[in-house]
Design a protein around this motif. Sequence first.
Motif, mmCIF file in Angstrom:
data_model
loop_
_atom_site.group_PDB
_atom_site.id
_atom_site.type_symbol
_atom_site.label_atom_id
_atom_site.label_comp_id
_atom_site.label_asym_id
_atom_site.label_seq_id
_atom_site.Cartn_x
_atom_site.Cartn_y
_atom_site.Cartn_z
ATOM 1 N N THR A 1 0.816 -1.222 0.000
ATOM 2 C CA THR A 1 0.000 0.000 0.000
ATOM 3 C C THR A 1 0.846 1.266 0.000
ATOM 4 O OG1 THR A 1 -0.165 -0.342 2.396
ATOM 5 C CG2 THR A 1 -2.154 -0.753 1.090
ATOM 6 N N VAL B 1 -4.319 3.646 -1.063
ATOM 7 C CA VAL B 1 -5.280 3.799 0.041
ATOM 8 C C VAL B 1 -5.969 5.150 -0.143
ATOM 9 C CG1 VAL B 1 -5.581 3.902 2.545
ATOM 10 C CG2 VAL B 1 -3.814 2.414 1.564
ATOM 11 N N VAL C 1 -9.310 6.760 1.218
ATOM 12 C CA VAL C 1 -9.649 7.418 2.490
ATOM 13 C C VAL C 1 -9.821 6.306 3.518
ATOM 14 C CG1 VAL C 1 -11.286 8.883 3.733
ATOM 15 C CG2 VAL C 1 -10.838 9.310 1.294
ATOM 16 N N VAL D 1 -10.191 -7.410 3.898
ATOM 17 C CA VAL D 1 -9.155 -7.463 4.936
ATOM 18 C C VAL D 1 -9.855 -7.561 6.285
ATOM 19 C CG1 VAL D 1 -7.284 -6.201 6.070
ATOM 20 C CG2 VAL D 1 -7.568 -6.051 3.579
ATOM 21 N N VAL D 2 -9.523 -8.589 7.060
ATOM 22 C CA VAL D 2 -10.165 -8.762 8.371
ATOM 23 C C VAL D 2 -9.086 -8.984 9.423
ATOM 24 C CG1 VAL D 2 -11.880 -10.035 9.709
ATOM 25 C CG2 VAL D 2 -12.135 -9.877 7.225
ATOM 26 N N GLY D 3 -9.105 -8.148 10.451
ATOM 27 C CA GLY D 3 -8.137 -8.269 11.544
ATOM 28 C C GLY D 3 -8.789 -8.784 12.804
ATOM 29 N N ARG D 4 -9.190 -7.862 13.686
ATOM 30 C CA ARG D 4 -9.631 -8.221 15.030
ATOM 31 C C ARG D 4 -10.758 -9.258 15.109
ATOM 32 N NH1 ARG D 4 -9.453 -1.975 16.573
ATOM 33 N NH2 ARG D 4 -9.870 -1.984 14.320
#
Length: 236
Positions: free
Chosen positions: A91, A118, A120, A210-213
Amino acid sequence: MPEPISPRDRLIVALDMASTDEAERLIARIGDAASFYKIGYRLGYAGGLGLAERLVRGGHKVFLDLKLHDIGNTVEEGVQSLAGIGATFLTVHAYPQTMRAAASGRDKAGGGLKILGVTVLTSYDDADAREAGYALPVADLVALRAAAAKAIGIDGIVCSAAEAAQVRAVIGPDRLIVTPGIRPAGAAIGDQKRVVTPAEAMRAGVDHVVVGRPITGAADPRDVARRIVDEMAAAL
Ligand SMILES: O=C(O)c1cc(=O)[nH]c(=O)n1[C@@H]1O[C@H](COP(=O)(O)O)[C@@H](O)[C@H]1O
């Protein structure tokens, strides 16, 4: 038209962890439920670039989320250095000067690294954009930056899936749309503001989520990853 992407390869798990040991434990727990991992500031500054190389060697795909933004020469040379890692995505912030420099670094390095702009951040709403000095609403700023990314030859866009349909109309079918701010129904939203479910993201024409937590903080990360992939498969 781009190659079809399998539902599993559409999921990118954000390894926002403090150490590579912790990240490797998570990857082992997730097993074959995911194939694509994102390394951002937290892990990148804590040995994550070495882990990125190991993951690539082990057959995983890697997204280097370093959000570069600097004078053109620095961005161009930074991209050239990073291209050697073998990652799939990198990115940069979607400022025209920065994107031109990144595209030039990518082209000079050769290889398969794709640059994502990227637009906003998904933690911004219109009030946050105003506070940062932008007169345009977020959706218009995203569209403006997506158009610039396309004109410059950037490979894909990072935005919220809430803007994906509009971005697709701007960039056409051949460039990628990658969307963080993804929350399965009922998951805690945290600091995100423009959130969308995995199924809605697919219906809006997103290529990768995109998946994190929601995964990294789960009692059973493998199960959550599987459910997200299944939800996307059912929506495609
Ligand atoms: O470039 C990114 O990946 C990114 C862009 C953006 O606009 N919003 C955003 O959340 N991200 C990243 O996506 C991930 C989202 O993580 P969770 O909110 O935990 O699912 C984090 O690693 C963020 O750094």
